[in-house]
Design an enzyme around this catalytic site. Structure first.
Site, mmCIF file in Angstrom:
data_model
loop_
_atom_site.group_PDB
_atom_site.id
_atom_site.type_symbol
_atom_site.label_atom_id
_atom_site.label_comp_id
_atom_site.label_asym_id
_atom_site.label_seq_id
_atom_site.Cartn_x
_atom_site.Cartn_y
_atom_site.Cartn_z
ATOM 1 N N GLY A 41 0.811 -1.398 -0.154
ATOM 2 C CA GLY A 41 0.007 -0.055 -0.038
ATOM 3 C C GLY A 41 0.902 1.363 0.054
ATOM 4 N N GLU A 96 4.509 3.855 5.781
ATOM 5 C CA GLU A 96 3.171 3.056 5.881
ATOM 6 C C GLU A 96 2.040 3.839 4.999
ATOM 7 O OE1 GLU A 96 1.726 0.068 8.258
ATOM 8 O OE2 GLU A 96 2.563 0.858 10.018
ATOM 9 N N ASP A 97 1.133 3.192 4.495
ATOM 10 C CA ASP A 97 0.024 3.728 3.999
ATOM 11 C C ASP A 97 -1.060 4.138 4.879
ATOM 12 O OD1 ASP A 97 -0.529 1.037 4.471
ATOM 13 O OD2 ASP A 97 -1.600 0.682 2.587
ATOM 14 N N ASP A 100 -4.103 1.234 11.221
ATOM 15 C CA ASP A 100 -5.118 0.874 11.752
ATOM 16 C C ASP A 100 -5.066 0.386 13.316
ATOM 17 O OD1 ASP A 100 -7.881 0.561 10.987
ATOM 18 O OD2 ASP A 100 -7.441 -1.830 10.558
ATOM 19 N N THR A 101 -5.051 -0.970 13.186
ATOM 20 C CA THR A 101 -4.836 -1.637 14.651
ATOM 21 C C THR A 101 -3.537 -1.131 15.059
ATOM 22 O OG1 THR A 101 -4.096 -3.444 14.009
ATOM 23 C CG2 THR A 101 -6.491 -3.444 13.956
ATOM 24 N N GLY A 102 -2.636 -0.968 14.363
ATOM 25 C CA GLY A 102 -1.156 -0.571 14.827
ATOM 26 C C GLY A 102 -0.308 -1.955 15.092
ATOM 27 N N THR A 104 0.770 -3.801 12.493
ATOM 28 C CA THR A 104 1.601 -3.913 11.489
ATOM 29 C C THR A 104 2.707 -2.800 12.158
ATOM 30 O OG1 THR A 104 0.061 -4.307 10.034
ATOM 31 C CG2 THR A 104 2.183 -3.711 9.095
ATOM 32 N N PHE A 149 -13.241 2.339 4.993
ATOM 33 C CA PHE A 149 -12.278 1.486 4.369
ATOM 34 C C PHE A 149 -11.930 2.578 3.147
ATOM 35 C CE2 PHE A 149 -10.460 -1.581 1.577
ATOM 36 C CZ PHE A 149 -9.943 -2.224 2.392
ATOM 37 N N ASP A 156 -5.560 -0.675 -1.800
ATOM 38 C CA ASP A 156 -6.402 -1.355 -2.889
ATOM 39 C C ASP A 156 -7.574 -1.890 -1.990
ATOM 40 O OD1 ASP A 156 -5.131 -3.240 -0.738
ATOM 41 O OD2 ASP A 156 -5.703 -4.852 -2.596
ATOM 42 N N ARG A 162 -5.531 0.711 -6.822
ATOM 43 C CA ARG A 162 -4.311 1.396 -6.391
ATOM 44 C C ARG A 162 -3.943 2.850 -7.197
ATOM 45 N NH1 ARG A 162 -2.165 -2.153 -2.520
ATOM 46 N NH2 ARG A 162 -2.317 -4.130 -2.869
HETATM 47 P P1 5GP Z 1 -2.832 -2.497 10.907
HETATM 48 O O1 5GP Z 1 -1.688 -3.662 11.425
HETATM 49 O O2 5GP Z 1 -2.439 -1.265 11.392
HETATM 50 O O3 5GP Z 1 -4.225 -2.774 11.564
HETATM 51 O O4 5GP Z 1 -3.054 -2.463 9.457
HETATM 52 C C1 5GP Z 1 -2.536 -1.882 8.493
HETATM 53 C C2 5GP Z 1 -2.591 -2.294 7.152
HETATM 54 O O5 5GP Z 1 -3.929 -2.665 7.104
HETATM 55 C C3 5GP Z 1 -2.525 -1.386 6.181
HETATM 56 O O6 5GP Z 1 -1.186 -1.364 5.657
HETATM 57 C C4 5GP Z 1 -3.527 -1.790 5.106
HETATM 58 O O7 5GP Z 1 -2.733 -2.563 4.208
HETATM 59 C C5 5GP Z 1 -4.566 -2.423 5.916
HETATM 60 N N1 5GP Z 1 -5.713 -1.604 5.902
HETATM 61 C C6 5GP Z 1 -6.091 -0.763 7.265
HETATM 62 N N2 5GP Z 1 -7.209 0.242 7.002
HETATM 63 C C7 5GP Z 1 -7.261 -0.051 5.357
HETATM 64 C C8 5GP Z 1 -8.063 0.857 4.720
HETATM 65 O O8 5GP Z 1 -9.167 1.517 5.106
HETATM 66 N N3 5GP Z 1 -7.954 0.423 3.367
HETATM 67 C C9 5GP Z 1 -7.053 -0.363 3.082
HETATM 68 N N4 5GP Z 1 -7.054 -0.393 1.374
HETATM 69 N N5 5GP Z 1 -6.159 -1.031 3.665
HETATM 70 C C10 5GP Z 1 -6.533 -0.864 5.054
#
Ligand code: 5GP
Length: 177
Positions: A41, A96-97, A100-102, A104, A149, A156, A162
């Site tokens: 992303g 990072e793009d 979200d949960t943090g 990653t 989302f 994507d 993308r």
């Molecule tokens: P985390 O580990 O913070 O929950 O997730 C991060 C990853 O979740 C991002 O790099 C992305 O790939 C995916 N993600 C989380 N929210 C979104 C969203 O709103 N749209 C998209 N396309 N990907 C998301």
């Protein structure tokens, strides 16, 4: 049916990327920086960001997954490809793009700290703080967004969208409703 609703325009994104690049440049002054994109992303954001910074940089990528083919996070981060560049003693900026949960971001921070990076900072274009499940620090944030989302500008849904220049919220419409 799926519809896209404009969330953040191309000009808003570009203005934000310039602001983040300026902040990063001031913080690192002329120090060498290893910029690491979290695939897939982040690749569009990273490409724009590094071209707005005037710093001696190296670029590498890391590939992880916490999301499956649906929109749902599996809650477990898996590393598919690590970096090839040596990390020890370097300043690492993870791009990072979206955080979200943090989970990653937290995983990546630990990964580089374990490899002996001098410093690890995280730059994310988007931040969804209401979804956070960790206390990870995100050092540079472009936009705080609500729990929707988003697609476009590298992000994507099932490998689509993308290439879009702006960010859109994805809305599923149930036929006949
Ligand atoms: P985390 O580990 O913070 O929950 O997730 C991060 C990853 O979740 C991002 O790099 C992305 O790939 C995916 N993600 C989380 N929210 C979104 C969203 O709103 N749209 C998209 N396309 N990907 C998301």
């Amino acid at each position: 049916m799926t519809t896209l609703k404009l969330a953040i325009s191309e000009s808003q994104i570009q203005e934000c990327v310039g602001r983040l690049a300026q902040l990063i440049q001031v913080d690192y002054q002329d120090q060498p920086l290893l910029v690491v994109g979290a695939l897939n992303g982040s690749f569009v954001f990273l490409a724009d960001l590094i071209r707005r910074m005037n710093l001696p940089i190296q670029v590498d990528f890391i590939r992880l997954s916490s999301y499956d083919e649906s929109e749902k996070s599996s809650g477990t981060v898996r590393l598919h490809h690590g970096v090839r560049t040596s990390v020890a003693g370097k300043n690492v900026l993870v791009v990072e793009d979206i955080v979200d949960t943090g989970l990653t971001a937290q995983f990546i921070r630990g990964y580089f700290e374990d490899q002996g990076a001098a410093t690890v900072r995280i730059c994310s274009l988007l931040d969804k703080p209401v979804r956070r499940r960790t206390s990870v620090t995100v050092d540079y944030v472009g936009f705080e967004v609500p729990d929707e989302f988003l697609v476009g500008y590298g992000l994507d849904y099932n490998q689509q969208y993308r290439e879009l220049r702006a960010l859109y919220s994805l809305e599923e419409e149930i036929d006949g409703s």
